[in-house]
Write a protein that holds these residues in place. Structure first.
Motif, mmCIF file in Angstrom:
data_model
loop_
_atom_site.group_PDB
_atom_site.id
_atom_site.type_symbol
_atom_site.label_atom_id
_atom_site.label_comp_id
_atom_site.label_asym_id
_atom_site.label_seq_id
_atom_site.Cartn_x
_atom_site.Cartn_y
_atom_site.Cartn_z
ATOM 1 N N LEU A 43 0.863 -1.067 0.000
ATOM 2 C CA LEU A 43 -0.037 0.214 -0.110
ATOM 3 C C LEU A 43 0.868 1.177 -0.092
ATOM 4 O O LEU A 43 0.555 2.307 -0.718
ATOM 5 N N ILE A 44 1.973 1.359 0.840
ATOM 6 C CA ILE A 44 2.881 2.532 0.866
ATOM 7 C C ILE A 44 3.491 2.440 -0.524
ATOM 8 O O ILE A 44 3.540 3.784 -0.967
ATOM 9 N N GLN A 45 3.828 1.559 -1.246
ATOM 10 C CA GLN A 45 4.539 1.521 -2.273
ATOM 11 C C GLN A 45 3.634 1.868 -3.312
ATOM 12 O O GLN A 45 4.188 2.811 -4.452
ATOM 13 N N LEU A 46 2.592 2.068 -3.452
ATOM 14 C CA LEU A 46 1.421 2.594 -4.318
ATOM 15 C C LEU A 46 1.583 3.908 -4.506
ATOM 16 O O LEU A 46 1.459 4.418 -5.593
ATOM 17 N N SER A 47 1.941 4.717 -3.448
ATOM 18 C CA SER A 47 2.017 5.979 -3.372
ATOM 19 C C SER A 47 3.054 6.641 -4.036
ATOM 20 O O SER A 47 3.236 7.788 -4.600
ATOM 21 N N GLN A 48 4.098 5.666 -4.428
ATOM 22 C CA GLN A 48 5.350 5.946 -5.150
ATOM 23 C C GLN A 48 5.220 5.755 -6.718
ATOM 24 O O GLN A 48 6.132 6.110 -7.485
ATOM 25 N N ASN A 49 3.934 5.104 -7.066
ATOM 26 C CA ASN A 49 3.750 4.890 -8.437
ATOM 27 C C ASN A 49 3.696 6.278 -9.358
ATOM 28 O O ASN A 49 3.028 7.109 -9.059
ATOM 29 N N GLY A 64 -6.226 0.893 -2.151
ATOM 30 C CA GLY A 64 -5.423 -0.275 -1.726
ATOM 31 C C GLY A 64 -5.963 -1.211 -0.581
ATOM 32 O O GLY A 64 -5.959 -2.180 -0.824
ATOM 33 N N PHE A 65 -6.532 -0.397 0.400
ATOM 34 C CA PHE A 65 -7.338 -1.099 1.557
ATOM 35 C C PHE A 65 -8.444 -1.893 0.935
ATOM 36 O O PHE A 65 -8.744 -3.013 1.374
ATOM 37 N N PRO A 76 0.397 -4.901 -8.166
ATOM 38 C CA PRO A 76 -0.284 -5.103 -9.462
ATOM 39 C C PRO A 76 0.686 -5.998 -10.156
ATOM 40 O O PRO A 76 -0.043 -6.852 -11.189
ATOM 41 N N LEU A 77 1.625 -6.520 -9.923
ATOM 42 C CA LEU A 77 2.568 -7.727 -10.484
ATOM 43 C C LEU A 77 1.618 -9.032 -10.324
ATOM 44 O O LEU A 77 1.729 -9.713 -11.190
ATOM 45 N N VAL A 83 -4.649 -0.130 -9.096
ATOM 46 C CA VAL A 83 -5.073 1.277 -8.534
ATOM 47 C C VAL A 83 -4.688 2.387 -9.956
ATOM 48 O O VAL A 83 -3.646 2.416 -10.169
ATOM 49 N N VAL A 84 -5.482 3.234 -10.376
ATOM 50 C CA VAL A 84 -5.481 4.061 -11.386
ATOM 51 C C VAL A 84 -6.075 5.324 -11.059
ATOM 52 O O VAL A 84 -6.929 5.559 -10.332
#
Length: 263
Positions: A43-49, A64-65, A76-77, A83-84
């Motif tokens: 979830l934290i990593q998604l903020s860096q996408n 994400g939650f 996503p892998l 998340v878009v």
């Protein structure tokens, strides 16, 4: 002006703060602290996408939650959910802003259906394949001979130019089987309902995972008309939550941080 690195660090810290308020719930959902820690990191990593850089951090974590709540993996892998970005038009003089939107992947639909006693399979059909489809009521006559030598399914642009449609197979607990072919024209209508997509080309996650996304849209189109459990369909319809935001009056800039789970 902040550098890109400074922006990413700020977003990561903000994401960590939001995730920390949900970690107990994540542990309860997963039933495993190690697995919960991995989910929290995802979830934290998604903020860096980079594709989500304009989306509010709280909306990214909240979507994400939702994925975790559905029993799917937010990474996503895994191809279960994505998340878009979704842009919200400001009203009453307020600025536009971007939130995160859920899009369930093909593997996510497969897993959710399996839990509800359904088995799904989506098979893409391309121009290079030998294909014939005759409607037969409950049992359609389908001939498909894939030409794997000429297929380039891992290339988004090739998929976009060569996809004819997707065959969807659905089987319930009683072994009732439903078969339906969803043509490319219908799939394009469904794809273009996604605000981050445009006519004539694929963008973002669609370009990266074209075949998987077309298969997922075909599945959702069919699943919406099947007698499947309501709690499963509720997960499917969470994809539409950002559209609810566009229908609500935006009073001031504080709404930028509005938790979409509370709508």
């Amino acid at each position: 002006m902040a550098t890109k690195k400074e922006i990413l660090v700020k977003r990561e810290n903000e994401a960590r703060q939001v995730v920390s308020t949900k970690i107990k719930q994540i542990e309860l959902i997963t039933g495993d602290k190690v697995k919960a820690s991995k989910m929290a990191s995802a979830l934290i990593q998604l903020s860096q996408n980079n594709n989500l850089i304009d989306s509010t951090v709280d909306s990214i974590v909240n979507v994400g939650f939702q994925i975790v709540q559905a029993g799917l993996n937010p990474n996503p892998l895994f191809g279960q959910a994505y998340v878009v970005p979704f842009k919200i038009s400001g009203k009453n003089g307020n600025k536009d802003f971007t939130v995160a939107q859920l899009q369930i992947g093909y593997k996510g639909y497969i897993q959710l259906g399996y839990r509800a006693g359904w088995r799904f399979k989506a098979v893409p059909v391309y121009k290079c394949d030998e294909f014939d489809y005759k409607f037969g009521g409950f049992e359609d006559d389908i001939l498909l001979v894939p030409n794997f030598d000429k297929r380039e399914e891992d290339q988004g642009e090739w998929v976009f130019k060569n996809l004819i449609g997707v065959i969807v197979y659905a089987k319930d607990k009683t072994d009732y089987i439903s078969t339906e072919f969803v043509p490319f024209k219908k799939l394009e209508q469904l794809r273009q309902k996604s605000q981050n997509q445009v006519k004539g080309k694929l963008q973002y996650i669609w370009l990266e995972w074209a075949e998987e996304m077309y298969k997922s849209k075909a599945l959702k189109y069919i699943i919406d008309r099947l007698p499947i459990e309501d709690e499963v369909k509720e997960v499917f319809h969470k994809e539409n939550e950002p559209y609810q935001l566009t229908a609500m009056p935006i009073e001031n800039s504080e709404n930028k941080q509005k938790d979409i789970n509370s709508l």
